[in-house]
Design an enzyme around this catalytic site. Sequence first.
Site, PDB file in Angstrom:
ATOM      1  N   GLY A  12      -1.099  -2.527  -0.151  1.00  0.00           N
ATOM      2  CA  GLY A  12      -1.477  -3.382   0.976  1.00  0.00           C
ATOM      3  C   GLY A  12      -2.477  -4.448   0.561  1.00  0.00           C
ATOM      4  O   GLY A  12      -3.218  -4.975   1.394  1.00  0.00           O
ATOM      5  N   SER A  14      -2.005  -7.438  -0.206  1.00  0.00           N
ATOM      6  CA  SER A  14      -1.615  -8.831   0.068  1.00  0.00           C
ATOM      7  C   SER A  14      -2.206  -9.347   1.378  1.00  0.00           C
ATOM      8  O   SER A  14      -1.967 -10.503   1.745  1.00  0.00           O
ATOM      9  CB  SER A  14      -0.084  -8.954   0.112  1.00  0.00           C
ATOM     10  N   SER A  15      -2.949  -8.510   2.105  1.00  0.00           N
ATOM     11  CA  SER A  15      -3.429  -8.951   3.422  1.00  0.00           C
ATOM     12  C   SER A  15      -4.674  -8.161   3.830  1.00  0.00           C
ATOM     13  O   SER A  15      -4.940  -7.078   3.295  1.00  0.00           O
ATOM     14  CB  SER A  15      -2.312  -8.738   4.457  1.00  0.00           C
ATOM     15  N   GLY A  16      -5.415  -8.725   4.759  1.00  0.00           N
ATOM     16  CA  GLY A  16      -6.484  -8.015   5.465  1.00  0.00           C
ATOM     17  C   GLY A  16      -7.502  -7.317   4.573  1.00  0.00           C
ATOM     18  O   GLY A  16      -8.047  -7.904   3.623  1.00  0.00           O
ATOM     19  N   ARG A  37       5.220  -5.425   0.450  1.00  0.00           N
ATOM     20  CA  ARG A  37       6.659  -5.723   0.485  1.00  0.00           C
ATOM     21  C   ARG A  37       6.972  -7.221   0.405  1.00  0.00           C
ATOM     22  O   ARG A  37       7.833  -7.644  -0.337  1.00  0.00           O
ATOM     23  CB  ARG A  37       7.281  -5.156   1.769  1.00  0.00           C
ATOM     24  N   ASP A  66       7.905  -0.904  -1.372  1.00  0.00           N
ATOM     25  CA  ASP A  66       7.738  -0.239  -0.081  1.00  0.00           C
ATOM     26  C   ASP A  66       7.068   1.101  -0.361  1.00  0.00           C
ATOM     27  O   ASP A  66       7.675   1.975  -0.985  1.00  0.00           O
ATOM     28  CB  ASP A  66       9.116  -0.037   0.572  1.00  0.00           C
ATOM     29  N   SER A 144      -8.534   5.222   6.018  1.00  0.00           N
ATOM     30  CA  SER A 144      -8.152   5.848   7.285  1.00  0.00           C
ATOM     31  C   SER A 144      -8.506   4.871   8.410  1.00  0.00           C
ATOM     32  O   SER A 144      -8.178   3.680   8.318  1.00  0.00           O
ATOM     33  CB  SER A 144      -8.849   7.206   7.436  1.00  0.00           C
ATOM     34  N   TYR A 158      -0.098   6.258  15.713  1.00  0.00           N
ATOM     35  CA  TYR A 158      -0.982   5.806  14.627  1.00  0.00           C
ATOM     36  C   TYR A 158      -2.048   6.840  14.259  1.00  0.00           C
ATOM     37  O   TYR A 158      -2.251   7.160  13.080  1.00  0.00           O
ATOM     38  CB  TYR A 158      -1.645   4.506  15.086  1.00  0.00           C
ATOM     39  N   LYS A 162      -3.611   8.776  10.544  1.00  0.00           N
ATOM     40  CA  LYS A 162      -4.951   8.567   9.984  1.00  0.00           C
ATOM     41  C   LYS A 162      -5.740   9.883   9.940  1.00  0.00           C
ATOM     42  O   LYS A 162      -6.574  10.084   9.073  1.00  0.00           O
ATOM     43  CB  LYS A 162      -5.690   7.500  10.801  1.00  0.00           C
TER      44      LYS A 162
HETATM   45  N1  LIG Z   1      -7.478  -4.007  11.128  1.00  0.00           N
HETATM   46  C1  LIG Z   1      -8.038  -2.984  11.725  1.00  0.00           C
HETATM   47  O1  LIG Z   1      -8.596  -3.101  12.835  1.00  0.00           O
HETATM   48  C2  LIG Z   1      -8.055  -1.630  11.047  1.00  0.00           C
HETATM   49  C3  LIG Z   1      -8.951  -0.662  11.522  1.00  0.00           C
HETATM   50  C4  LIG Z   1      -8.966   0.590  10.921  1.00  0.00           C
HETATM   51  C5  LIG Z   1      -8.110   0.865   9.866  1.00  0.00           C
HETATM   52  N2  LIG Z   1      -7.239  -0.092   9.430  1.00  0.00           N
HETATM   53  C6  LIG Z   1      -6.351   0.255   8.318  1.00  0.00           C
HETATM   54  O2  LIG Z   1      -6.669  -0.562   7.213  1.00  0.00           O
HETATM   55  C7  LIG Z   1      -5.500  -0.747   6.407  1.00  0.00           C
HETATM   56  C8  LIG Z   1      -5.292  -2.237   6.194  1.00  0.00           C
HETATM   57  O3  LIG Z   1      -5.029  -2.810   7.463  1.00  0.00           O
HETATM   58  P1  LIG Z   1      -5.185  -4.381   7.734  1.00  0.00           P
HETATM   59  O4  LIG Z   1      -5.742  -4.511   9.087  1.00  0.00           O
HETATM   60  O5  LIG Z   1      -5.829  -5.026   6.566  1.00  0.00           O
HETATM   61  O6  LIG Z   1      -3.635  -4.755   7.852  1.00  0.00           O
HETATM   62  P2  LIG Z   1      -2.791  -6.007   7.376  1.00  0.00           P
HETATM   63  O7  LIG Z   1      -3.628  -7.217   7.272  1.00  0.00           O
HETATM   64  O8  LIG Z   1      -1.597  -6.025   8.281  1.00  0.00           O
HETATM   65  O9  LIG Z   1      -2.325  -5.558   5.909  1.00  0.00           O
HETATM   66  C9  LIG Z   1      -1.455  -4.483   5.742  1.00  0.00           C
HETATM   67  C10 LIG Z   1      -0.966  -4.511   4.317  1.00  0.00           C
HETATM   68  O10 LIG Z   1      -0.100  -3.388   4.133  1.00  0.00           O
HETATM   69  C11 LIG Z   1       1.136  -3.844   3.588  1.00  0.00           C
HETATM   70  N3  LIG Z   1       2.206  -2.940   3.994  1.00  0.00           N
HETATM   71  C12 LIG Z   1       2.587  -2.597   5.255  1.00  0.00           C
HETATM   72  N4  LIG Z   1       3.645  -1.782   5.201  1.00  0.00           N
HETATM   73  C13 LIG Z   1       3.926  -1.575   3.897  1.00  0.00           C
HETATM   74  C14 LIG Z   1       4.912  -0.828   3.186  1.00  0.00           C
HETATM   75  N5  LIG Z   1       5.847  -0.102   3.833  1.00  0.00           N
HETATM   76  N6  LIG Z   1       4.912  -0.857   1.842  1.00  0.00           N
HETATM   77  C15 LIG Z   1       3.983  -1.595   1.174  1.00  0.00           C
HETATM   78  N7  LIG Z   1       3.033  -2.311   1.773  1.00  0.00           N
HETATM   79  C16 LIG Z   1       2.999  -2.309   3.121  1.00  0.00           C
HETATM   80  C17 LIG Z   1       1.292  -5.263   4.141  1.00  0.00           C
HETATM   81  O11 LIG Z   1       2.182  -6.063   3.368  1.00  0.00           O
HETATM   82  P3  LIG Z   1       3.774  -6.149   3.708  1.00  0.00           P
HETATM   83  O12 LIG Z   1       3.900  -6.164   5.193  1.00  0.00           O
HETATM   84  O13 LIG Z   1       4.226  -7.392   3.024  1.00  0.00           O
HETATM   85  O14 LIG Z   1       4.366  -4.932   3.094  1.00  0.00           O
HETATM   86  C18 LIG Z   1      -0.143  -5.747   3.984  1.00  0.00           C
HETATM   87  O15 LIG Z   1      -0.388  -6.105   2.651  1.00  0.00           O
HETATM   88  C19 LIG Z   1      -4.361  -0.085   7.159  1.00  0.00           C
HETATM   89  O16 LIG Z   1      -4.127   1.194   6.628  1.00  0.00           O
HETATM   90  C20 LIG Z   1      -4.888   0.010   8.569  1.00  0.00           C
HETATM   91  O17 LIG Z   1      -4.277   1.042   9.304  1.00  0.00           O
HETATM   92  C21 LIG Z   1      -7.195  -1.326   9.992  1.00  0.00           C
END
Ligand SMILES: NC(=O)c1ccc[n+]([C@@H]2O[C@H](COP(=O)([O-])OP(=O)(O)OC[C@H]3O[C@@H](n4cnc5c(N)ncnc54)[C@H](OP(=O)(O)O)[C@@H]3O)[C@@H](O)[C@H]2O)c1
Length: 267
Positions: A12, A14-16, A37, A66, A144, A158, A162
Amino acid sequence: MDFNQNHAIITGGSSGIGKATACLLASQGADITILARNPRQLAAATAEIEAARMHSGQRVLALAVDVAKAKEVMQAVQTATIQIGSPDILITSAGITHPGYFQDISLEVFEQIMAVNYLGSLYAIRAVWPIMVAQQRGHLVLISSGAGLVGLFGYTAYSPSKFALRGLAESLRGELRGTGISLSIVYPPDTNTPQLAAENKIKPPETKKITASAAMLRPEDVAREIVKGMQRGKFVITPGLEMGLLAKWHSVLAPGLQWYFDWIVRK
Ligand SMILES: NC(=O)c1ccc[n+]([C@@H]2O[C@H](COP(=O)([O-])OP(=O)(O)OC[C@H]3O[C@@H](n4cnc5c(N)ncnc54)[C@H](OP(=O)(O)O)[C@@H]3O)[C@@H](O)[C@H]2O)c1
């Protein structure tokens, strides 16, 4: 802990939160492999991570994978090890969410979220495991969520994924003693990323009201806490005051929180 010449594999990335952590580690001298992905997003993130590097000799590798497919993850770790070297750090940030009312969420969505968030992290750990055990060195970081500490209205798909990561981390922690491998689990609060923006579009109004009162961090803030926590060898990493309190007191706070959430929903 110095990250110079460490190799960090970040699912993951590539983002966030994953991308922000990749940039921060690159700025501290690490070689980076990101797994996700979407190839276009991987290419854009690679450029950002390269721009953040401490020096131009650091390598950045992006692999389209994936994480819900064990073989792909294993293959990617092998490729990264051949091209860059053995991983010193694994961060499992790949994750998806789908808030909604329980009866409206299809079984396929429940299965997919568990496959990506929980099994995707497990597959990545299993892929680096023999390498880290052999070199008697490594750091595993599982991302998590606050929803991995308390269940929330609208998060029936979800939150269990976690919680599962928390169960894995707490069970694995003891088995790592004496191996040279350390483990951290991160409980981020709401963080301003594409995932949060996407879920906000479909959140039930009750979930929106419950989460509205919580603080929102930037992915860079969470990345800073992750890296600081790794450097200090912390098992539990809690970005922000609320997550710190929740991680320490969740069982004690649960009845009060449940009363408060029910009150918000009734309103
Ligand atoms: N943002 C929040 O408020 C928050 C809060 C608590 C925890 N989190 C957790 O923090 C983590 C990062 O979240 P984020 O907010 O940074 O999300 P995000 O910006 O949507 O980034 C998610 C990353 O996961 C990759 N991904 C998703 N499905 C995948 C798959 N099947 N195989 C490989 N890569 C995959 C996406 O790339 P592709 O789609 O190109 O595969 C992307 O790089 C997650 O586990 C999320 O649950 C987030």
